[in-house]
Motif scaffolding. Structure first.
Motif, mmCIF file in Angstrom:
data_model
loop_
_atom_site.group_PDB
_atom_site.id
_atom_site.type_symbol
_atom_site.label_atom_id
_atom_site.label_comp_id
_atom_site.label_asym_id
_atom_site.label_seq_id
_atom_site.Cartn_x
_atom_site.Cartn_y
_atom_site.Cartn_z
ATOM 1 N N ALA A 159 -5.440 -0.578 -6.982
ATOM 2 C CA ALA A 159 -6.810 -0.342 -6.529
ATOM 3 C C ALA A 159 -6.810 0.779 -5.493
ATOM 4 O O ALA A 159 -5.871 0.915 -4.706
ATOM 5 C CB ALA A 159 -7.408 -1.613 -5.925
ATOM 6 N N ILE A 160 -7.872 1.596 -5.496
ATOM 7 C CA ILE A 160 -8.011 2.689 -4.534
ATOM 8 C C ILE A 160 -8.676 2.145 -3.276
ATOM 9 O O ILE A 160 -9.804 1.664 -3.317
ATOM 10 C CB ILE A 160 -8.836 3.843 -5.124
ATOM 11 C CG1 ILE A 160 -8.169 4.375 -6.397
ATOM 12 C CG2 ILE A 160 -8.995 4.966 -4.104
ATOM 13 C CD1 ILE A 160 -8.968 5.456 -7.094
ATOM 14 N N GLU A 161 -7.966 2.228 -2.156
ATOM 15 C CA GLU A 161 -8.472 1.702 -0.893
ATOM 16 C C GLU A 161 -9.188 2.762 -0.069
ATOM 17 O O GLU A 161 -9.964 2.431 0.829
ATOM 18 C CB GLU A 161 -7.322 1.114 -0.077
ATOM 19 C CG GLU A 161 -6.645 -0.083 -0.730
ATOM 20 C CD GLU A 161 -7.554 -1.298 -0.805
ATOM 21 O OE1 GLU A 161 -8.434 -1.427 0.066
ATOM 22 O OE2 GLU A 161 -7.393 -2.105 -1.732
ATOM 23 N N GLY A 162 -8.917 4.044 -0.336
ATOM 24 C CA GLY A 162 -9.567 5.085 0.448
ATOM 25 C C GLY A 162 -8.955 6.447 0.185
ATOM 26 O O GLY A 162 -8.104 6.615 -0.696
ATOM 27 N N LYS B 116 -5.194 6.498 -0.902
ATOM 28 C CA LYS B 116 -4.444 5.325 -0.475
ATOM 29 C C LYS B 116 -4.632 4.247 -1.536
ATOM 30 O O LYS B 116 -5.756 3.843 -1.847
ATOM 31 C CB LYS B 116 -4.947 4.808 0.872
ATOM 32 C CG LYS B 116 -4.209 3.550 1.338
ATOM 33 C CD LYS B 116 -4.772 3.018 2.652
ATOM 34 C CE LYS B 116 -4.038 1.744 3.066
ATOM 35 N NZ LYS B 116 -4.583 1.178 4.326
ATOM 36 N N LEU B 117 -3.528 3.775 -2.100
ATOM 37 C CA LEU B 117 -3.565 2.793 -3.176
ATOM 38 C C LEU B 117 -2.935 1.490 -2.710
ATOM 39 O O LEU B 117 -2.040 1.483 -1.867
ATOM 40 C CB LEU B 117 -2.823 3.320 -4.404
ATOM 41 C CG LEU B 117 -3.233 4.710 -4.913
ATOM 42 C CD1 LEU B 117 -2.378 5.103 -6.106
ATOM 43 C CD2 LEU B 117 -4.706 4.738 -5.272
ATOM 44 N N THR B 118 -3.410 0.391 -3.270
ATOM 45 C CA THR B 118 -2.854 -0.925 -2.967
ATOM 46 C C THR B 118 -2.582 -1.655 -4.272
ATOM 47 O O THR B 118 -3.420 -1.661 -5.178
ATOM 48 C CB THR B 118 -3.815 -1.753 -2.096
ATOM 49 O OG1 THR B 118 -4.000 -1.091 -0.841
ATOM 50 C CG2 THR B 118 -3.249 -3.142 -1.829
ATOM 51 N N ALA C 102 -12.946 5.331 3.822
ATOM 52 C CA ALA C 102 -13.180 4.285 2.831
ATOM 53 C C ALA C 102 -14.014 4.856 1.692
ATOM 54 O O ALA C 102 -14.758 5.827 1.885
ATOM 55 C CB ALA C 102 -13.900 3.105 3.476
ATOM 56 N N SER D 265 0.850 -1.188 0.000
ATOM 57 C CA SER D 265 0.000 0.000 0.000
ATOM 58 C C SER D 265 0.885 1.239 0.000
ATOM 59 O O SER D 265 1.958 1.243 0.610
ATOM 60 C CB SER D 265 -0.924 0.010 1.226
ATOM 61 O OG SER D 265 -1.857 -1.059 1.166
ATOM 62 N N GLY E 190 -2.490 -4.728 -6.461
ATOM 63 C CA GLY E 190 -3.121 -6.044 -6.542
ATOM 64 C C GLY E 190 -2.647 -6.795 -7.770
ATOM 65 O O GLY E 190 -1.919 -6.260 -8.611
ATOM 66 N N LYS F 110 -17.387 7.419 -4.297
ATOM 67 C CA LYS F 110 -17.163 6.431 -5.346
ATOM 68 C C LYS F 110 -18.021 6.815 -6.541
ATOM 69 O O LYS F 110 -19.236 6.647 -6.535
ATOM 70 C CB LYS F 110 -17.534 5.034 -4.846
ATOM 71 C CG LYS F 110 -17.157 3.914 -5.797
ATOM 72 C CD LYS F 110 -17.439 2.554 -5.173
ATOM 73 C CE LYS F 110 -17.019 1.432 -6.110
ATOM 74 N NZ LYS F 110 -17.295 0.100 -5.506
#
Length: 290
Positions: free
Chosen positions: A152-155, A143-145, A167, A136, A147, A183
């Motif tokens: 993916a955008i986590e928040g 906040k990106l993770t 979130a 992350s 995958g 979103k």
């Protein structure tokens, strides 16, 4: 992540010697001497020449020769096929014990004792940095993770705060501001900061507050929008939105077309409101976009 494991320094061939007829029969590992891929070597005066490598479905290779099978590159060493490098699907060569990154894929050629393992794993590339799957990191307000299918955008990070995170779809009021991590579509998030209440012409109004501007009466809603309640004339008389009034020979009209609210006031000699409206010319009006 894909992984291939290969044992090295173990013979890939089996041989049988028949000294009385002066020849050696070599066949792929685990196969008998009558196998179709067998190799027969003559023996002269008891001297055994360097042995080739005989691999099932890979043919025979002379001593010292290099060849590739699958994701491994070999060298034949007197009958033993030894791994000298790993080969990626794009034909990139990864030396033993090295890691190679290309086009978001990390390739590893690991040596563990007498075995060689080839691994490939997806990575993410963001702002000039490679990230492993599961990592992350922060990019601006998000906040990106990383995958397996990409980033993916986590928040959303709260403005001016180091650790606060919302979130996707969450909102939070901090002080006089509402922070929203909205979103907007699949894989798309928007972060906004709004004053709690409503803003009109650079003036801020509290939630629930009622005020009048240019003969239009508003009420501030919880979501920050302004609800038009009706119209107010010069004397303070309130006309509900969508209503028409005839008072003391004066017609008062308050109505809305699309997003524009209109207030009309004009004199009429009739005592019937419908007649006054039907016979009226286009009057002067005051309006406000809400």
């Amino acid at each position: 992540m894909s992984r291939l494991l290969l044992l090295v320094l173990l013979p890939f061939i089996s041989g049988e010697s028949e000294n009385e007829i002066g020849e050696i029969v070599l066949s792929p590992h685990g196969m008998g001497k009558d196998h179709t891929q067998r190799v027969v070597l003559p023996v002269s005066n008891g001297h055994i020449p360097p042995l080739p490598c005989v691999l099932l479905n890979a043919g025979a290779h002379e001593h010292g020769q290099t060849f590739t099978k699958g994701n491994f590159h070999y060298m034949c060493n007197n009958g033993t096929a030894e791994v000298v490098a790993c080969i990626a699907e794009d034909s990139s060569v990864i030396q033993l014990g090295r890691t190679f990154v290309r086009n978001g894929i990390r390739h590893k050629c690991n040596v563990n004792g007498d075995s060689v393992t080839y691994e490939q794993e997806s990575m993410c590339f963001e702002n000039g940095i490679h990230y492993n799957v599961g990592d992350s990191f922060r990019n601006g307000s998000f906040k990106l993770t990383c995958g397996r299918d990409g980033v993916a955008i986590e928040g959303c990070y709260l403005q001016n705060e180091a650790t606060g995170i919302l979130a996707p779809g969450e909102s939070r009021i901090v002080g006089k501001y509402r922070h929203e991590c909205e979103k907007v579509a699949e894989g798309k998030v928007r972060y906004t900061v709004k004053v709690v209440g409503c803003v009109k012409d650079d003036r801020v109004f509290n939630v629930g507050q009622v005020f009048t501007d240019k003969h239009i009466r508003y009420q501030c809603q919880l979501d920050g929008t302004l609800n038009v309640m009706g119209c107010v004339d010069e004397g303070g008389m309130f006309i509900e939105l969508g209503r028409d009034l005839l008072v003391n020979g004066m017609v008062h009209r308050c109505y809305k077309i699309d997003r524009t609210t209109f207030f009309h006031k004009f004199a009429c000699d009739s005592d019937r409101l419908d007649v006054c409206i039907a016979n009226s010319i286009v009057p002067r009006f005051r309006r406000s976009v809400s």
